[in-house]
Design a protein around this motif. Structure first.
Motif, mmCIF file in Angstrom:
data_model
loop_
_atom_site.group_PDB
_atom_site.id
_atom_site.type_symbol
_atom_site.label_atom_id
_atom_site.label_comp_id
_atom_site.label_asym_id
_atom_site.label_seq_id
_atom_site.Cartn_x
_atom_site.Cartn_y
_atom_site.Cartn_z
ATOM 1 N N UNK A 210 0.845 -1.202 0.000
ATOM 2 C CA UNK A 210 0.000 0.000 0.000
ATOM 3 C C UNK A 210 0.880 1.252 0.000
ATOM 4 N N UNK A 211 1.965 1.225 0.802
ATOM 5 C CA UNK A 211 2.901 2.350 0.838
ATOM 6 C C UNK A 211 3.579 2.544 -0.526
ATOM 7 N N UNK A 212 4.015 1.449 -1.142
ATOM 8 C CA UNK A 212 4.689 1.532 -2.446
ATOM 9 C C UNK A 212 3.759 2.174 -3.474
ATOM 10 N N UNK A 213 2.505 1.741 -3.517
ATOM 11 C CA UNK A 213 1.553 2.329 -4.469
ATOM 12 C C UNK A 213 1.276 3.797 -4.149
ATOM 13 N N UNK A 214 1.193 4.129 -2.869
ATOM 14 C CA UNK A 214 0.994 5.520 -2.453
ATOM 15 C C UNK A 214 2.167 6.372 -2.942
ATOM 16 N N UNK A 215 3.383 5.867 -2.753
ATOM 17 C CA UNK A 215 4.583 6.598 -3.175
ATOM 18 C C UNK A 215 4.644 6.714 -4.705
ATOM 19 N N UNK A 216 4.259 5.667 -5.421
ATOM 20 C CA UNK A 216 4.236 5.735 -6.881
ATOM 21 C C UNK A 216 3.283 6.820 -7.362
ATOM 22 N N UNK A 217 2.118 6.922 -6.721
ATOM 23 C CA UNK A 217 1.164 7.980 -7.092
ATOM 24 C C UNK A 217 1.760 9.358 -6.826
ATOM 25 N N UNK A 218 2.503 9.526 -5.722
ATOM 26 C CA UNK A 218 3.155 10.797 -5.431
ATOM 27 C C UNK A 218 4.163 11.150 -6.526
ATOM 28 N N UNK A 219 4.949 10.176 -6.939
ATOM 29 C CA UNK A 219 5.964 10.405 -7.973
ATOM 30 C C UNK A 219 5.299 10.826 -9.286
ATOM 31 N N UNK A 220 4.211 10.169 -9.659
ATOM 32 C CA UNK A 220 3.495 10.520 -10.894
ATOM 33 C C UNK A 220 2.975 11.950 -10.808
ATOM 34 N N UNK A 221 2.378 12.321 -9.656
ATOM 35 C CA UNK A 221 1.865 13.690 -9.479
ATOM 36 C C UNK A 221 2.995 14.715 -9.603
ATOM 37 N N UNK A 222 4.159 14.413 -9.012
ATOM 38 C CA UNK A 222 5.300 15.324 -9.070
ATOM 39 C C UNK A 222 5.788 15.500 -10.506
ATOM 40 N N UNK A 223 5.775 14.442 -11.307
ATOM 41 C CA UNK A 223 6.221 14.521 -12.692
ATOM 42 C C UNK A 223 5.276 15.367 -13.550
ATOM 43 N N UNK A 224 4.001 15.366 -13.207
ATOM 44 C CA UNK A 224 3.008 16.123 -13.977
ATOM 45 C C UNK A 224 3.139 17.623 -13.766
ATOM 46 N N UNK A 225 3.743 18.036 -12.662
ATOM 47 C CA UNK A 225 3.858 19.479 -12.360
ATOM 48 C C UNK A 225 4.862 20.162 -13.226
#
Length: 178
Positions: free
Chosen positions: A163-178
């Motif tokens: 669950x943590x790994x998927x949460x962190x992956x979503x954070x990374x994707x959001x950061x790349x979109x900025x």
């Protein structure tokens, strides 16, 4: 006949992995403790009270529920503090549902069993004791890259990590979109 590229080691991983900065510490488990290791959530003590009376007044019921949640939070914080989780240093780790990797100045040996204390920060933080066996050590001067495969772990703990790994992956994707 179609061409199928040879599968590399990287593509055969069972779990997604991600780099993250987490409060983290390790210790080598001495051989006399090996049989007693079992991964767990820190302070995970669920008390069940049989036959508690139902509160019919909805306002009082909500009030007691709120007080209970605050007491649970205080108890959890005290437990984390007592077990030393509140003072863990933050390290960069590569983490997955199958194991983790980290850099260390300390030299570990292949096959060592480690006790890993870490806090995974998501919507709610989870403090974990996990155990792993060192499966690889790559040394470069004074730095050592250590790879650990989890042992003595049930699905509930593994699911928290995933669950943590998927949460962190979503954070990374959001950061790349900025």
């Amino acid at each position: 006949m179609s061409y199928q590229p040879e599968e590399s080691f990287e593509n055969r991983r069972e779990y997604s992995r991600v780099e993250a900065y987490v409060p983290f510490d390790v210790r080598v488990v001495p051989p006399e403790e090996h049989k007693a290791v079992w991964s767990r959530v820190s302070g995970d003590t669920t008390l069940e009270f049989a036959n508690l009376p139902e509160i019919e007044d909805k306002v009082f019921a909500e009030w007691f529920k709120m007080i209970n949640a605050k007491l649970d939070l205080i108890t959890s914080m005290l437990s984390l503090q007592k077990e030393g989780f509140s003072s863990l240093p933050v390290h960069c780790v590569t983490i997955s549902g199958g194991g983790l990797g980290f850099s260390s100045k300390k030299k570990y040996e292949m096959g060592d069993i480690l006790e890993i204390r870490m806090i995974l920060n998501m919507l709610r933080s989870v403090a974990l004791y996990v155990y792993g066996k060192i499966v690889q050590v790559r040394s470069q001067g004074e730095d050592h890259q250590v790879s650990v495969k989890y042992i003595a772990m049930d699905d509930e703990i593994r699911e928290e990590i995933i669950r943590f790994v998927f949460h962190r992956e979503r954070q990374i994707i959001r950061e790349k979109r900025r």
